[in-house]
Design an enzyme around this catalytic site. Structure first.
Site, PDB file in Angstrom:
ATOM      1  N   CYS A  34      20.184 107.434  34.396  1.00  0.00           N
ATOM      2  CA  CYS A  34      20.827 107.275  33.003  1.00  0.00           C
ATOM      3  C   CYS A  34      21.660 106.819  33.146  1.00  0.00           C
ATOM      4  O   CYS A  34      22.623 106.094  33.749  1.00  0.00           O
ATOM      5  CB  CYS A  34      20.876 108.657  32.301  1.00  0.00           C
ATOM      6  SG  CYS A  34      19.155 110.003  32.726  1.00  0.00           S
ATOM      7  N   ASP A 444      44.378  70.935  24.286  1.00  0.00           N
ATOM      8  CA  ASP A 444      43.205  70.695  23.057  1.00  0.00           C
ATOM      9  C   ASP A 444      44.623  71.266  21.988  1.00  0.00           C
ATOM     10  O   ASP A 444      45.640  71.703  21.860  1.00  0.00           O
ATOM     11  CB  ASP A 444      42.828  71.912  22.861  1.00  0.00           C
ATOM     12  CG  ASP A 444      42.069  71.964  21.533  1.00  0.00           C
ATOM     13  OD1 ASP A 444      41.173  71.454  21.762  1.00  0.00           O
ATOM     14  OD2 ASP A 444      42.752  72.632  21.346  1.00  0.00           O
TER      15      ASP A 444
END
Length: 494
Positions: A34, A444
């Site tokens: 599971c 940037d």
């Protein structure tokens, strides 16, 4: 993580979905495996054992739980956050390299012997490359069984099985149901949930992710930079064309609160697994937002940004070479100008495709298709033409291999050696094409403007030094810094 028994037990007992994909719980009494968040009553601690992959569970003789469907959990975030051989191998296996080229092909791409690759994967994942690829084929088969009306023979072929018998045996072994029983269950579930009718020629599925996920910058970026003919935003979905090993495709990706809706139209169903893998990669769906946000939130200037909109992902690409070309076209120009330049290349050199909805017309041109272009035909400055042609030449002749399996440092060194490649272009390719979670853009303009507004240093060197505490998640910090601007990349289109 699967070796930390106490931590795994706590995750299972609290049904903590954050750990889905990190490890799997195998129950010794029922022989079922599971996901940690399985809704069933947790087994007794002495009956639990923990394994690192679905393939390891299957190889040990456990079958998938019918309630929690562990085979559909998000992938381990480790494979996208690491650059070592095991992580690169997992990314290649997810992209179908073992099915197409075998284990020798996987080893050759990694630069190791087959024995070394098998030893490393077994040591960390409890399964070798063939078992990992088999588990992926089983999941692909289940998707096709449940989401299409293809005959089972076509499903087996599309999922990559060598024979119908192997297909039937694998499905029964992994899911404890025959292929026809799986389809019957799916049809009944669809009727009960009033599911929309299937559209012929398409496959619809859900792409899971770890919450939280903020779709604004993710889909906003993809939509705002979309190249006409190749990409579009339509009816709440990001759509684009795909170049795949066996053919072409068109995908529509729709953000939902608990999943990403994915609708694929493929010319060859053998490309299904690869298309899903590349879409997950582009949307950064296997990320661990809890770990990322916890690290960034620890820095006071970033904490309000994270608290305001947690779960930002890094928008990536389905094709690293395509993005590298687009990064050069976007040097020192606006988003609109970069789209215009890219659209011209697409019209002149892109391969035409059929779109069921008619909005998309081309694949982005491959490096080989661009290798013979006339630089004088490009409406770019002379230096940019030289940069583009140098990049295209290196991509086309294979001397610059770019992909999500690339060695990040080696790729950076090769990119930096090309004419016209500075830190910004190299790092944005590392961030969005190669998937380095620590790629950083201190030069940037948007990052510097945001840093200044937060009281952080705004010069590249000082900001790089200040950002050391954000590692290894600086690419995600960039997303939060960019989000302080009102640029369209930060907002879902209306």
């Amino acid at each position: 993580m699967h070796t930390d028994t106490e931590r795994c037990v706590r995750a299972v007992q609290s049904k903590d979905a954050r750990f889905d994909g990190w490890f799997f719980t195998a129950v010794l009494t029922t022989r079922i495996y599971c996901r940690p968040s399985c809704p069933a009553v947790p087994p007794k601690v002495e009956n639990m054992t923990f394994l690192p992959s679905a393939a390891a569970c299957q190889q040990a003789g456990f079958r998938a739980c019918k309630r929690c469907r562990p085979d559909t959990s998000p992938g381990s975030p480790e494979w996208n956050a690491r650059a070592d051989a095991v992580a690169r191998a997992m990314r290649l296996i997810q992209d179908g390299v073992v099915d197409r080229e075998g284990v020798p092909g996987l080893a050759a791409r990694l630069g190791y012997s087959t024995r070394q690759v098998e030893r490393q994967l077994n040591a960390e994942l409890g399964a070798g490359p063939l078992a990992l690829a088999r588990a992926q084929r089983a999941q692909t088969a289940r998707l096709l069984i449940e989401t299409s009306e293809l005959p089972m023979g076509d499903v087996a072929f599309a999922a990559g099985f060598a024979s119908i018998r192997t297909f039937n045996d694998t499905v029964r072994e992994v899911f404890a149901l025959s292929p026809s029983e799986l389809r019957d269950r799916s049809v009944k579930a669809s009727r009960n949930k009033n599911a929309p009718p299937r559209i012929p020629g398409t496959i619809s599925l859900r792409l899971p992710f770890r919450t939280p996920l903020n779709p604004d910058n993710l889909f906003g970026h993809l939509a705002a930079t979309a190249v006409p003919g190749v990409e579009e935003w339509r009816d709440g979905a990001y759509r684009r064309t795909l170049r795949l090993p066996h053919g072409t495709g068109v995908v529509a990706l729709t953000p939902q609160p608990d999943h990403i809706g994915c609708r694929l139209a493929l010319t060859d169903l053998r490309d299904l697994t690869i298309a899903i893998s590349r879409c997950r990669w582009m949307l950064d769906l296997d990320a661990d937002p809890e770990a990322v946000d916890e690290q960034l939130r620890s820095d006071p200037p970033l904490a309000p940004l994270v608290d305001k909109a947690p779960g930002r992902r890094v928008p990536r690409t389905v094709d690293a070479a395509e993005f590298a070309v687009r990064a050069v076209l976007g040097q020192q120009v606006s988003t609109a100008a970069a789209r215009t330049h890219a659209a011209r290349l697409v019209t002149a050199h892109g391969e035409r495709v059929e779109d069921p909805l008619g909005g998309l017309t081309h694949l982005f041109p491959s490096p080989q298709a661009l290798a013979g272009l006339d630089p004088e035909s490009l409406a770019l400055p002379g230096s940019r033409r030289a940069t583009l042609t140098g990049l295209v030449s290196a991509l086309a002749d294979g001397s610059l291999p770019l992909g999500f399996d690339s060695d990040w440092d080696a790729a950076r060194a090769q990119l930096s050696a090309l004419p016209g490649f500075g830190p910004w272009t190299t790092e944005v390719i590392a961030m969005r094409a190669l998937g380095d979670p620590d790629a950083f853009l201190p030069s940037d303009l948007g990052v510097r403007r945001a840093a200044r507004g937060l009281g952080l240093p705004s010069t590249p060197s000082a900001l790089t030094e200040r950002a050391a505490g954000w590692r290894p998640w600086r690419a995600y910090a960039v997303q939060y810094l960019w989000a302080t601007d009102s640029h369209p990349i930060n907002h879902l289109p209306v």
